[in-house]
Structure formats: structure tokens, C-alpha cells
Write a protein that holds these residues in place. Structure first.
Motif, PDB file in Angstrom:
ATOM      1  N   GLY A   1     127.602  -5.234  37.389  1.00 57.32           N
ATOM      2  CA  GLY A   1     127.512  -3.831  37.759  1.00 57.32           C
ATOM      3  C   GLY A   1     126.088  -3.396  38.051  1.00 57.32           C
ATOM      4  N   LYS A   2     125.146  -3.881  37.251  1.00 56.47           N
ATOM      5  CA  LYS A   2     123.743  -3.518  37.456  1.00 56.47           C
ATOM      6  C   LYS A   2     123.211  -4.118  38.753  1.00 56.47           C
ATOM      7  CE  LYS A   2     122.608  -2.962  32.554  1.00 56.47           C
ATOM      8  NZ  LYS A   2     121.875  -3.556  31.389  1.00 56.47           N
ATOM      9  N   PHE A   3     123.635  -5.349  39.074  1.00 59.88           N
ATOM     10  CA  PHE A   3     123.210  -5.952  40.337  1.00 59.88           C
ATOM     11  C   PHE A   3     123.667  -5.087  41.514  1.00 59.88           C
ATOM     12  CE2 PHE A   3     123.123 -10.400  38.300  1.00 59.88           C
ATOM     13  CZ  PHE A   3     121.751 -10.372  38.166  1.00 59.88           C
ATOM     14  N   ASP A   4     124.921  -4.639  41.465  1.00 61.29           N
ATOM     15  CA  ASP A   4     125.435  -3.774  42.533  1.00 61.29           C
ATOM     16  C   ASP A   4     124.600  -2.501  42.657  1.00 61.29           C
ATOM     17  OD1 ASP A   4     127.548  -5.228  43.590  1.00 61.29           O
ATOM     18  OD2 ASP A   4     128.983  -4.487  42.119  1.00 61.29           O
ATOM     19  N   GLU A   5     124.364  -1.882  41.509  1.00 66.10           N
ATOM     20  CA  GLU A   5     123.651  -0.606  41.497  1.00 66.10           C
ATOM     21  C   GLU A   5     122.237  -0.737  42.047  1.00 66.10           C
ATOM     22  OE1 GLU A   5     121.858   2.604  38.228  1.00 66.10           O
ATOM     23  OE2 GLU A   5     123.218   1.003  37.580  1.00 66.10           O
ATOM     24  N   LEU A   6     121.499  -1.736  41.543  1.00 64.96           N
ATOM     25  CA  LEU A   6     120.088  -1.825  41.903  1.00 64.96           C
ATOM     26  C   LEU A   6     119.880  -2.383  43.314  1.00 64.96           C
ATOM     27  CD1 LEU A   6     118.462  -2.883  38.513  1.00 64.96           C
ATOM     28  CD2 LEU A   6     118.749  -0.625  39.515  1.00 64.96           C
ATOM     29  N   ALA A   7     120.743  -3.282  43.751  1.00 65.04           N
ATOM     30  CA  ALA A   7     120.636  -3.765  45.132  1.00 65.04           C
ATOM     31  C   ALA A   7     120.895  -2.625  46.107  1.00 65.04           C
ATOM     32  CB  ALA A   7     121.617  -4.904  45.373  1.00 65.04           C
ATOM     33  N   GLY A   8     121.808  -1.734  45.737  1.00 66.82           N
ATOM     34  CA  GLY A   8     122.140  -0.611  46.602  1.00 66.82           C
ATOM     35  C   GLY A   8     121.038   0.428  46.710  1.00 66.82           C
ATOM     36  N   ARG A   9     120.072   0.386  45.800  1.00 68.64           N
ATOM     37  CA  ARG A   9     118.984   1.357  45.835  1.00 68.64           C
ATOM     38  C   ARG A   9     117.855   0.958  46.797  1.00 68.64           C
ATOM     39  NH1 ARG A   9     117.701   2.947  39.530  1.00 68.64           N
ATOM     40  NH2 ARG A   9     119.812   3.610  38.930  1.00 68.64           N
ATOM     41  N   TYR A  10     117.889  -0.282  47.287  1.00 71.09           N
ATOM     42  CA  TYR A  10     116.787  -0.732  48.144  1.00 71.09           C
ATOM     43  C   TYR A  10     116.717   0.111  49.404  1.00 71.09           C
ATOM     44  CZ  TYR A  10     113.837  -3.617  51.105  1.00 71.09           C
ATOM     45  OH  TYR A  10     112.840  -4.061  51.933  1.00 71.09           O
ATOM     46  N   ASP A  11     115.549   0.705  49.666  1.00 70.05           N
ATOM     47  CA  ASP A  11     115.369   1.580  50.826  1.00 70.05           C
ATOM     48  C   ASP A  11     114.162   1.173  51.669  1.00 70.05           C
ATOM     49  OD1 ASP A  11     113.316   2.232  49.145  1.00 70.05           O
ATOM     50  OD2 ASP A  11     113.778   4.371  48.999  1.00 70.05           O
ATOM     51  N   HIS A  12     113.797  -0.125  51.604  1.00 66.93           N
ATOM     52  CA  HIS A  12     112.690  -0.686  52.383  1.00 66.93           C
ATOM     53  C   HIS A  12     111.329  -0.178  51.913  1.00 66.93           C
ATOM     54  CE1 HIS A  12     115.779  -2.255  55.078  1.00 66.93           C
ATOM     55  NE2 HIS A  12     116.317  -1.037  55.053  1.00 66.93           N
ATOM     56  N   THR A  13     111.312   0.359  50.689  1.00 69.07           N
ATOM     57  CA  THR A  13     110.059   0.677  50.008  1.00 69.07           C
ATOM     58  C   THR A  13     110.103   0.006  48.636  1.00 69.07           C
ATOM     59  OG1 THR A  13     110.760   2.658  48.769  1.00 69.07           O
ATOM     60  CG2 THR A  13     110.170   2.967  51.093  1.00 69.07           C
ATOM     61  N   ALA A  14     108.988   0.047  47.919  1.00 66.10           N
ATOM     62  CA  ALA A  14     108.917  -0.576  46.591  1.00 66.10           C
ATOM     63  C   ALA A  14     109.272   0.397  45.475  1.00 66.10           C
ATOM     64  CB  ALA A  14     107.519  -1.134  46.365  1.00 66.10           C
TER      65      ALA A  14
ATOM     66  N   ALA B   1     116.769 -11.769  46.755  1.00 62.13           N
ATOM     67  CA  ALA B   1     116.241 -11.501  48.093  1.00 62.13           C
ATOM     68  C   ALA B   1     115.580 -10.118  48.146  1.00 62.13           C
ATOM     69  CB  ALA B   1     117.361 -11.594  49.131  1.00 62.13           C
ATOM     70  N   VAL B   2     116.217  -9.139  47.521  1.00 63.13           N
ATOM     71  CA  VAL B   2     115.644  -7.791  47.482  1.00 63.13           C
ATOM     72  C   VAL B   2     114.361  -7.779  46.659  1.00 63.13           C
ATOM     73  CG1 VAL B   2     116.008  -5.435  46.658  1.00 63.13           C
ATOM     74  CG2 VAL B   2     117.848  -6.632  47.852  1.00 63.13           C
ATOM     75  N   MET B   3     114.371  -8.495  45.531  1.00 65.69           N
ATOM     76  CA  MET B   3     113.179  -8.504  44.692  1.00 65.69           C
ATOM     77  C   MET B   3     111.993  -9.141  45.414  1.00 65.69           C
ATOM     78  SD  MET B   3     112.741  -9.638  40.703  1.00 65.69           S
ATOM     79  CE  MET B   3     112.742 -11.404  40.961  1.00 65.69           C
ATOM     80  N   GLU B   4     112.254 -10.165  46.222  1.00 62.64           N
ATOM     81  CA  GLU B   4     111.175 -10.749  47.016  1.00 62.64           C
ATOM     82  C   GLU B   4     110.619  -9.716  48.000  1.00 62.64           C
ATOM     83  OE1 GLU B   4     111.892 -14.448  48.887  1.00 62.64           O
ATOM     84  OE2 GLU B   4     112.435 -15.481  47.042  1.00 62.64           O
ATOM     85  N   LYS B   5     111.499  -8.892  48.553  1.00 66.71           N
ATOM     86  CA  LYS B   5     111.035  -7.837  49.464  1.00 66.71           C
ATOM     87  C   LYS B   5     110.154  -6.844  48.713  1.00 66.71           C
ATOM     88  CE  LYS B   5     114.886  -8.377  52.660  1.00 66.71           C
ATOM     89  NZ  LYS B   5     116.061  -7.798  53.332  1.00 66.71           N
ATOM     90  N   TYR B   6     110.582  -6.476  47.499  1.00 69.61           N
ATOM     91  CA  TYR B   6     109.757  -5.585  46.683  1.00 69.61           C
ATOM     92  C   TYR B   6     108.381  -6.207  46.440  1.00 69.61           C
ATOM     93  CZ  TYR B   6     113.598  -2.425  45.285  1.00 69.61           C
ATOM     94  OH  TYR B   6     114.597  -1.485  45.254  1.00 69.61           O
ATOM     95  N   ARG B   7     108.376  -7.486  46.114  1.00 70.49           N
ATOM     96  CA  ARG B   7     107.095  -8.119  45.800  1.00 70.49           C
ATOM     97  C   ARG B   7     106.189  -8.159  47.031  1.00 70.49           C
ATOM     98  NH1 ARG B   7     105.705 -14.270  43.727  1.00 70.49           N
ATOM     99  NH2 ARG B   7     103.660 -13.791  42.909  1.00 70.49           N
ATOM    100  N   ALA B   8     106.779  -8.427  48.189  1.00 73.84           N
ATOM    101  CA  ALA B   8     105.991  -8.454  49.424  1.00 73.84           C
ATOM    102  C   ALA B   8     105.441  -7.063  49.745  1.00 73.84           C
ATOM    103  CB  ALA B   8     106.857  -8.959  50.582  1.00 73.84           C
ATOM    104  N   LEU B   9     106.264  -6.043  49.534  1.00 74.78           N
ATOM    105  CA  LEU B   9     105.813  -4.673  49.788  1.00 74.78           C
ATOM    106  C   LEU B   9     104.707  -4.271  48.814  1.00 74.78           C
ATOM    107  CD1 LEU B   9     109.326  -3.071  50.384  1.00 74.78           C
ATOM    108  CD2 LEU B   9     107.497  -3.237  52.093  1.00 74.78           C
ATOM    109  N   LYS B  10     104.842  -4.671  47.564  1.00 76.73           N
ATOM    110  CA  LYS B  10     103.824  -4.337  46.563  1.00 76.73           C
ATOM    111  C   LYS B  10     102.507  -5.053  46.861  1.00 76.73           C
ATOM    112  CE  LYS B  10     105.312  -4.198  42.226  1.00 76.73           C
ATOM    113  NZ  LYS B  10     106.087  -4.600  41.017  1.00 76.73           N
ATOM    114  N   LEU B  11     102.613  -6.276  47.393  1.00 76.83           N
ATOM    115  CA  LEU B  11     101.397  -7.008  47.759  1.00 76.83           C
ATOM    116  C   LEU B  11     100.615  -6.244  48.821  1.00 76.83           C
ATOM    117  CD1 LEU B  11      99.711  -9.662  47.495  1.00 76.83           C
ATOM    118  CD2 LEU B  11     101.037 -10.507  49.441  1.00 76.83           C
TER     119      LEU B  11
END
Length: 264
Positions: A16-29, A82-92
Motif C-alpha cells: 500500500g505504501k509503495f502505491d501511495e508514494l509512487a503516485g506522489r511523484y511529480d517530477h520534482t524532489a 526507479a522513482v527513487m533514482e529520479k529523486y536522487r538525480a533531481l537532488k544532485l
């Protein structure tokens, strides 16, 4: 984790948490910290020795709902990585290079990737499923000087990955492309090929690669069986006329194991 019911409840909560948090990705960190904490917790769960015993007990039961939950968790956790890698790239890009526990674990795994089949400066390495934060290409190119090509089917992952390489790997022989293995000329030149553990169809691709690669290629297949199959796509049998497994690198404390293949 004391009972089978507790174990299954915990898995359902992760799902359930995976669903929730993946759905929050908005192309920002913006929502990165919650997902990083969840993935770190899941990594700890997967490598917990006590949970291995409970997993074995569950395997002795035949439950359609449990089987579906395992399949769902593989897909959902792969999506969240995959989403977390995007977050890390954006934070970099924003100057934040803190490494979450999951990424530390992956980087430790890279050290052991090819066992005795060493990568050298003359090697040509292909990574299938390079993601948005291409740690493996960066690590290999920095350590060995080898040419490394990463491919991914996710356009955003390649865009972010190129920015990461520009920032952390300037001058290294790294190329990232949004393409398929069969459409890449480098595939036939590759001396070493690595499959990400979160590539769902990696064994189908391995079968295709037999006709596309040179006779001396070594393939490192990241996988997870048993409890680790909750976080990785598991090992499958290969066509014995095409591929033979030459080593199986088991890492109890790491989130995935590594099977090495050469042509039969």
C-alpha cells in the motif's frame, strides 16, 4: 516479525505504501524523503535473517492471494526504485548528494559483480536498465577506465542520467541511450553485460542476446530468489544450448545476488 499473519500484514502495508508514494511523484524532489525511508526499510526487511525462516514457512503453504501479493510487490518495488533514482538525480542537480542506505548496498554489490571475470580498461560494458542515477556505469568507468553503455526504455531516466554523468563522470567513457538491446550496435561489441535486477523480462532478453553477442561475452544477471524475490525478479532456467551459468555469487547481506553466464 513473529507470526505468519504479522509477516503477511507487513507485506500488505509495504504494498500500500509503495502505491501511495509512487503516485506522489511529480517530477520534482518534493516527496523524496518518505520514499527513501520506505525503500531503506524494505531493504532491511528483505535482508533480515529472521524473515527468511518465516518466508520458508509461507512457501510451504499454497495461497493464491499470497502469490499475487509477491508478484505485486516485485512490480511495485521496482517502480519505486526507479522513482527513487529520479529523486536522487533531481537532488544532485540541487547540490544534494546524500546516499540512502539502499544505494550504499547497491554500490557494495557492484564491487563483486563479475567475480573472477574482471573488467579492465579494454572492456566494453553494457548495462541493461541503467535508470536515472547510473551508479554502475559511473563506478565501472571510474575504477577501470572501461567504455560503458547504459540503456533504458524510460526517456526521463535517460535525460536525468545524462545530467548525473555530466556532473559526476565528466571525461569518463560513458554513453546512455534510450533504446533496446537488439537495436544497439554496441551489443555485439560488449565483453560484459549487466542486467538490473528490476528488469522484469531480463531472461527473455538474455535468450535474445545469444544471437546478438560475441562468443566470449560474460553476462551478470542480478536476481533475487526466496525472500529476495520480493524485491527482485528471480532466477529462471536458461536454454542449455545457449547459456551456461559459470558462477553464482550469493551475498546474504545484499539486496540481490548475481548469476554469471557464458555461451554454452
Amino acid at each position: 516479525m513473529e507470526t505468519l499473519i504479522d509477516f503477511q500484514t507487513c507485506l500488505s502495508e509495504f504494498s500500500g505504501k509503495f502505491d501511495e508514494l509512487a503516485g506522489r511523484y511529480d517530477h520534482t524532489a518534493q516527496h523524496s524523503s518518505e520514499l527513501e525511508a520506505l525503500i531503506d526499510d524494505y531493504s532491511t526487511f528483505i535482508t533480515d535473517k529472521q524473515n527468511e525462516r518465516i518466508w520458508e514457512q509461507l512457501n510451504q503453504q499454497e495461497s493464491g492471494s499470497m502469490h499475487q501479493l509477491v508478484l505485486d510487490l516485485r512490480d511495485k518495488s521496482a517502480r519505486c526504485v526507479a522513482v527513487m533514482e529520479k529523486y536522487r538525480a533531481l537532488k544532485l542537480q540541487d547540490g544534494d548528494v546524500e546516499i540512502a542506505d539502499y544505494f550504499k548496498n547497491i554500490e557494495e554489490c557492484i564491487e563483486k559483480e563479475f567475480g573472477s571475470f574482471h573488467v579492465t580498461s579494454g572492456s566494453k560494458v553494457l548495462l541493461v536498465g541503467s535508470g536515472s542515477f547510473p551508479m554502475t556505469p559511473l563506478f565501472i568507468a571510474k575504477r577501470t577506465g572501461a567504455e560503458v553503455v547504459g540503456i533504458d526504455i524510460d526517456e526521463e531516466a535517460i535525460t536525468l542520467g545524462l545530467k548525473v554523468v555530466e556532473k559526476l563522470g565528466a571525461g569518463l567513457n560513458i554513453h546512455l541511450e534510450q533504446t533496446l538491446v537488439q537495436d544497439l550496435a554496441f551489443t555485439r561489441e560488449a565483453t560484459h553485460i549487466i542486467f538490473s535486477s528490476t528488469v522484469a523480462n531480463k531472461y527473455d532478453l538474455l535468450d535474445q542476446l545469444h544471437a546478438l553477442t560475441n562468443e566470449h561475452v560474460v553476462v551478470a544477471m542480478r536476481y533475487g530468489n526466496q525472500l529476495k524475490s520480493l524485491f527482485n525478479y528471480p532466477m529462471r532456467e536458461t536454454d542449455s544450448g545457449k547459456w551456461k551459468m559459470v558462477d553464482n555469487i550469493l551475498r546474504p547481506d545484499d539486496v540481490f545476488d548475481i548469476a554469471l553466464y557464458q555461451k554454452a
